[in-house]
Design a protein around this motif. Structure first.
Motif, mmCIF file in Angstrom:
data_model
loop_
_atom_site.group_PDB
_atom_site.id
_atom_site.type_symbol
_atom_site.label_atom_id
_atom_site.label_comp_id
_atom_site.label_asym_id
_atom_site.label_seq_id
_atom_site.Cartn_x
_atom_site.Cartn_y
_atom_site.Cartn_z
ATOM 1 N N LYS A 22 0.791 -1.231 0.000
ATOM 2 C CA LYS A 22 0.000 0.000 0.000
ATOM 3 C C LYS A 22 0.823 1.280 0.000
ATOM 4 N N ASP A 102 -0.088 5.977 4.945
ATOM 5 C CA ASP A 102 -1.124 6.046 3.900
ATOM 6 C C ASP A 102 -1.885 7.374 3.939
ATOM 7 N N ASN A 227 -7.100 3.847 1.891
ATOM 8 C CA ASN A 227 -7.276 2.423 2.189
ATOM 9 C C ASN A 227 -7.656 1.628 0.952
HETATM 10 CA CA CA Z 1 -5.626 3.893 6.751
#
Ligand code: CA
Ligand code: UD1
Length: 465
Positions: A22, A102, A227
């Motif tokens: 991610k 993130d 996300n």
């Molecule tokens: Ca997050």
């Protein structure tokens, strides 16, 4: 007081549904964790610890020695993640910024303002919050009747009443370093996700009578936690707006900012005009007074002052000042144009160096070539640089003239001022000042055109019977 930072980057990011970890997903050309690191670096942290787990090697390879690393072997939650930094920084007196890998849009200026408030107020924890019309997916900031922050509740653990709270936790915090690690020791995983939440530290410190506060940002983009790909696209849009705005304020004209894509770190000089469809990728430096686009993709390249690029692709190349490229040119890596060069339509360059004033105006391939000043390469001329196994170099001297549809079979040299007539296939060097003709002589057969037509017609009739 020592300033430190912890960046959480150990999660896999299941909701991204990706082979790429991610935090390595790029936003405007730069991996998210790179944006976050820039932000904490701007806050003058003496120590930066990145918590790695999933894709640890890849994250470390990307960030290199910009940070120290602590490995979180198993992803047991954000609190557990922070705990992994204990060995490296647990004993230091100071302030620790914690940021999620993130949340690429958190601004350095916001972190700075938050740090100031945190340090001046002697708080044990300061949480960066934002107010969302739709807070779904984020932790909610629960304040007491006196308005101070009591605790943070994750979405999955919220009562109905808590879920209605619109103030969310952005995942960026300042902590008193010692108090952070003391409180972390008491965090339990008795919650809906069975995880050790960093957010619980806030409630624990508050209950222990410490000062805990919220610092609310009005720039909602800052609060985006990526996300999934929906949020990634949103982050990209906000980052793009931010980058474009900065260039606009620096004196760059962007005709249509919504259709102009400038990656992080690109430099553009004042009075340059960007037309729609300009895609300027990382590592690109554009000078002043240039005209870029419509439709130009420029990657890791340098474009000098006053150059014009339209409907073209340029990668890892240099375009000298006042040169013109396009429409429909392809400059592959290693191309280098001097001042005032012209590369026209359907021309491909690869690893080709052209000195000042040289022109390749139409339908050519020039690869592995060194071309002098004021050379004219005619329409359809080609450097034949590859025999299926080896690459060979073509050299062309200053002021040489290469006629249309010439093949230069490399390795070959054309000397200064030499003249190669159209249609030649050149296999031997042409000395300076010479004229090269390398083609069949023309034969004209008087009146023969009608004869050949008659013959062709007869053949057609025979065949159709
Ligand atoms: Ca997050
Ligand atoms: C977290 C916050 C939530 C906040 C949101 C903001 C917690 C418990 N929740 O939720 O309150 O609103 O961020 O975006 O902190 N990570 C690790 N190790 C782990 C788990 C996570 O390093 O064991 C890293 C992830 O790589 C990620 C970051 O921590 O970069 C946040 O984790 P994530 O699972 O995305 O938390 P959220 O559910 O978004």
């Amino acid at each position: 007081m020592t300033r430190m930072a912890i960046v959480l980057a150990a999660g896999q990011g299941k909701r991204m549904k990706s082979k790429l970890y991610k935090v390595l997903h790029p936003v405007c050309g730069k991996p998210m964790v790179g944006h976050v690191l820039d932000t904490v670096k701007a806050a003058n942290c003496e120590k930066v610890v990145v918590i790695v787990g999933h894709g640890a090697e890849k994250v470390k390879a990307y960030l290199g020695d910009a940070a120290e690393y602590a490995l979180q072997g198993e992803q047991l939650g954000t609190g557990h993640a922070v705990l992994q930094a204990k060995e490296l920084i647990g004993d230091i007196d100071g302030t620790t910024i914690v940021v999620c890998g993130d949340t690429p849009l958190v601004r350095a200026s916001t972190v700075e303002a938050m740090l100031k408030l945190h340090e001046e107020s002697g708080a044990a924890a300061t949480v960066l919050t934002a107010s969302f019309a739709d807070p779904a997916g984020y932790g909610r900031v629960i304040r007491g009747e006196d308005g101070t922050v009591r605790r943070i509740v994750e979405q999955k653990d919220c009562t109905e009443e808590e879920a209605a709270v619109q103030e969310i936790n952005t995942g960026t915090y300042c902590f008193d370093n010692r108090k952070l690690f003391e409180a972390l020791a008491n965090v339990k995983n008795e919650n809906a996700q069975g995880e050790y939440y960093l957010t619980d530290v806030v409630g624990l410190l508050k209950s222990a009578g410490e000062v805990v506060q919220g610092y609310c940002t009005s720039d909602l983009a800052e609060a985006i936690g990526v996300n999934d790909r929906v949020a990634l696209a949103e982050a990209e849009r906000f980052m793009r707006e931010r980058i474009n705005r900065e260039h606009l304020l620096n004196g760059v004209t962007i005709i249509d900012p919504q259709n102009t894509y400038i990656e992080a770190g690109v430099v553009i000089g004042a009075d340059t005009v960007l037309y729609p469809g300009s895609v300027l990728r990382a590592g690109t430096v554009i000078g002043e007074d240039c005209v870029i686009g419509p439709n130009a993709e420029i990657t890791a390249s340098e474009v000098g002052d006053g150059a014009a690029i339209k409907f073209s692709v340029i990668a890892e190349s240099i375009v000298g000042p006042e040169s013109a490229v396009g429409p429909y040119a392809n400059l592959r890596p290693g191309s280098k144009l001097g001042r005032g060069c012209k590369i026209g339509d359907f021309v491909e360059l690869k690893n080709a160096v052209l000195d000042d004033g040289s022109k390749v105006s139409h339908l050519s391939y020039v690869g592995d070539a060194v071309v002098g000043k004021d050379v004219n390469i005619g329409c359809g001329a080609i450097t034949v640089n590859y025999d299926g196994f080896n690459k060979a170099v073509t050299e062309i001297g200053d002021h040489a003239f290469i006629g249309s549809n010439v093949n230069l079979i490399a390795p070959v040299k054309v000397g200064d001022g030499a003249y190669v007539v159209a249609g030649s296939t050149v296999t031997q060097d042409v000395p300076a000042g010479d004229l090269a003709i390398a083609r069949e002589r023309q034969v004209n057969k008087p009146g023969y055109a009608d004869k050949i037509r008659a013959r062709a017609k007869a053949k057609k009739e025979r065949n159709s019977k």
